[in-house]
Design a protein around this motif. Sequence first.
Motif, PDB file in Angstrom:
ATOM      1  N   ALA A  68       1.177 -18.115   3.745  1.00 36.88           N
ATOM      2  CA  ALA A  68       0.201 -17.731   4.668  1.00 36.88           C
ATOM      3  C   ALA A  68       0.022 -16.240   4.261  1.00 36.88           C
ATOM      4  O   ALA A  68      -0.865 -15.374   4.786  1.00 36.88           O
ATOM      5  N   LEU A  69       0.549 -15.652   2.960  1.00 38.96           N
ATOM      6  CA  LEU A  69       0.543 -14.353   2.741  1.00 38.96           C
ATOM      7  C   LEU A  69      -0.794 -14.028   2.033  1.00 38.96           C
ATOM      8  O   LEU A  69      -1.113 -12.762   2.147  1.00 38.96           O
ATOM      9  N   LEU A  70      -1.805 -14.872   1.607  1.00 39.99           N
ATOM     10  CA  LEU A  70      -3.100 -14.232   0.948  1.00 39.99           C
ATOM     11  C   LEU A  70      -3.953 -13.350   1.647  1.00 39.99           C
ATOM     12  O   LEU A  70      -4.404 -12.478   1.508  1.00 39.99           O
ATOM     13  N   PRO A  71      -4.263 -13.783   2.966  1.00 43.79           N
ATOM     14  CA  PRO A  71      -5.200 -13.044   3.772  1.00 43.79           C
ATOM     15  C   PRO A  71      -4.309 -11.683   4.248  1.00 43.79           C
ATOM     16  O   PRO A  71      -5.132 -10.590   4.153  1.00 43.79           O
ATOM     17  N   THR A  72      -3.126 -11.782   4.166  1.00 42.33           N
ATOM     18  CA  THR A  72      -2.220 -10.457   4.685  1.00 42.33           C
ATOM     19  C   THR A  72      -1.888  -9.613   3.516  1.00 42.33           C
ATOM     20  O   THR A  72      -2.197  -8.438   3.575  1.00 42.33           O
ATOM     21  N   VAL A  73      -2.142 -10.176   2.229  1.00 39.31           N
ATOM     22  CA  VAL A  73      -1.984  -9.261   1.140  1.00 39.31           C
ATOM     23  C   VAL A  73      -3.261  -8.450   1.006  1.00 39.31           C
ATOM     24  O   VAL A  73      -3.332  -7.475   0.582  1.00 39.31           O
ATOM     25  N   THR A  74      -4.378  -9.366   1.114  1.00 41.60           N
ATOM     26  CA  THR A  74      -5.575  -8.674   1.155  1.00 41.60           C
ATOM     27  C   THR A  74      -5.834  -7.361   1.892  1.00 41.60           C
ATOM     28  O   THR A  74      -6.164  -6.233   1.791  1.00 41.60           O
ATOM     29  N   MET A  75      -5.040  -7.525   3.423  1.00 41.66           N
ATOM     30  CA  MET A  75      -5.219  -6.455   4.177  1.00 41.66           C
ATOM     31  C   MET A  75      -4.225  -5.419   4.035  1.00 41.66           C
ATOM     32  O   MET A  75      -4.599  -4.196   4.113  1.00 41.66           O
ATOM     33  N   VAL A  76      -3.115  -5.556   3.324  1.00 43.50           N
ATOM     34  CA  VAL A  76      -2.293  -4.716   2.941  1.00 43.50           C
ATOM     35  C   VAL A  76      -2.722  -3.924   1.879  1.00 43.50           C
ATOM     36  O   VAL A  76      -2.771  -2.538   1.695  1.00 43.50           O
ATOM     37  N   PHE A  77      -3.429  -4.439   0.910  1.00 41.60           N
ATOM     38  CA  PHE A  77      -4.078  -3.740  -0.206  1.00 41.60           C
ATOM     39  C   PHE A  77      -5.233  -2.872   0.310  1.00 41.60           C
ATOM     40  O   PHE A  77      -5.352  -1.742  -0.244  1.00 41.60           O
ATOM     41  N   ILE A  78      -6.173  -3.474   1.170  1.00 41.98           N
ATOM     42  CA  ILE A  78      -7.097  -2.523   1.505  1.00 41.98           C
ATOM     43  C   ILE A  78      -6.441  -1.255   2.538  1.00 41.98           C
ATOM     44  O   ILE A  78      -6.916  -0.138   2.292  1.00 41.98           O
ATOM     45  N   ASN A  79      -5.289  -1.738   3.324  1.00 41.63           N
ATOM     46  CA  ASN A  79      -4.993  -0.410   3.906  1.00 41.63           C
ATOM     47  C   ASN A  79      -4.242   0.721   2.755  1.00 41.63           C
ATOM     48  O   ASN A  79      -4.418   1.934   2.856  1.00 41.63           O
ATOM     49  N   LEU A  80      -3.569  -0.047   1.684  1.00 45.15           N
ATOM     50  CA  LEU A  80      -3.157   1.120   0.549  1.00 45.15           C
ATOM     51  C   LEU A  80      -4.479   1.767  -0.155  1.00 45.15           C
ATOM     52  O   LEU A  80      -4.276   2.837  -0.340  1.00 45.15           O
ATOM     53  N   GLY A  81      -5.562   1.201  -0.226  1.00 38.32           N
ATOM     54  CA  GLY A  81      -6.797   1.755  -0.460  1.00 38.32           C
ATOM     55  C   GLY A  81      -7.201   3.107   0.503  1.00 38.32           C
ATOM     56  O   GLY A  81      -7.600   3.977   0.068  1.00 38.32           O
ATOM     57  N   HIS A  82      -6.897   2.747   1.750  1.00 37.55           N
ATOM     58  CA  HIS A  82      -7.298   3.827   2.827  1.00 37.55           C
ATOM     59  C   HIS A  82      -6.086   4.909   2.671  1.00 37.55           C
ATOM     60  O   HIS A  82      -6.447   5.868   3.179  1.00 37.55           O
ATOM     61  N   VAL A  83      -4.986   4.880   1.984  1.00 35.71           N
ATOM     62  CA  VAL A  83      -4.291   5.906   1.528  1.00 35.71           C
ATOM     63  C   VAL A  83      -4.848   7.138   1.119  1.00 35.71           C
ATOM     64  O   VAL A  83      -4.876   8.150   1.494  1.00 35.71           O
ATOM     65  N   ALA A  84      -5.565   6.771  -0.005  1.00 36.65           N
ATOM     66  CA  ALA A  84      -6.525   7.866  -0.386  1.00 36.65           C
ATOM     67  C   ALA A  84      -7.328   8.636   0.331  1.00 36.65           C
ATOM     68  O   ALA A  84      -7.676   9.953   0.418  1.00 36.65           O
ATOM     69  N   ALA A  85      -8.059   7.701   1.406  1.00 34.47           N
ATOM     70  CA  ALA A  85      -9.170   8.246   2.171  1.00 34.47           C
ATOM     71  C   ALA A  85      -8.364   8.918   3.387  1.00 34.47           C
ATOM     72  O   ALA A  85      -8.976   9.785   3.905  1.00 34.47           O
TER      73      ALA A  85
END
Length: 358
Positions: free
Chosen positions: A280-297
């Motif tokens: 079940a992790l694939l959609p959540t992995v996407t969400m986590v990496f998107i959140n990591l992308g928000h770290v810079a912003a």
Amino acid sequence: MSGASTPGVVREAAGGPLGTEPSGRTARAASGTRAAYPLYVAGKLGGAAVSLFAVLVTSFFLFRILPGDPVKAMTHGTPTTAEQLATLRRQFGLDLPVWQQFTDYCAKALTGDLGMSYQFHAPVGELIAEKLPATLLLTGVAVLIYSTLGLWLGTRSAWRNGSLGDRLNTGVALTLWSVPAFWLGLLLIIFFAVGIGPIPGMFPTGGMSSGDSTGFGQVLDVAHHMVLPVITLVAVGYAQTLLVMRSSLLDEMGGDYLTTARAKGLRDDLVRRRHAVPNALLPTVTMVFINLGHVAAGSILVETVFSWPGLGGLFYQALSVPDLPLVQGLFVVFAGAMILMNLLADLLYPLLDPRVGR
């Protein structure tokens, strides 16, 4: 005859063509997967490069339609002649044709030169590097907390679907997800920074530090200033991760492989951790990496509400002029971080699920 021929049949089944066919098929499948992965990576890298070029184009033309004259905004309140305005436009290259400004901008951006800030009279890259640590500290801590919290609560809610805890978690998550972050931040300032009624003000209203401490005292001071903005980001961010993880795990819970695992005698906890959650992790992995992308912003509105000296506040200042080189540079950094994190998530997918890269 029949007794003599039986061993030959057994040997053929064990080591002959009948026995080698499955292993050969497995080897060919593994070889095909290894051969397909470089093509998969190349395709994703090409897509990331195209996306980055689209960001450069968008960042240039999008902010050119903002109302206001940057030169007049910079000289606001100062008596300036038409000749002086023309000199400033020529100095910043604003007198050139738009197509030439665009080509110059792209050529410099590809070499890491994001231009010179109109209002700060400093290289954009240096300004971003100066503010980046504060944003990474604030949003990095928040992303770590709400990703962990969302994964844990989402897993528990899905596994106990329909229970009181599930209904409570889902209701709170849906409520917080619909709350604007800046509004929640203002409420926290009113209740816990300014104080209201019997509740005294316990936290600073803004800033990153008081500026009167050193050493470990300074660390505690920064942590004290981080409490309210981190709570704001966590309260809004964990809800999305929880709901995505819960939905993904609910989709997996009806799988036959989980019934098989239980039939083999595995404990319910092991079935969840070893079988259901990884699938079940694939959609959540996407969400986590998107959140990591928000770290810079970071969070522009949250940093503005709490006067946090990071990239979000810098972006707000740049928009108010508008300071075109600084706005464009920040936009490229924010979007580039998202592109990079999405690329890393895409490259990680085949390691989590080999079917993705085929």
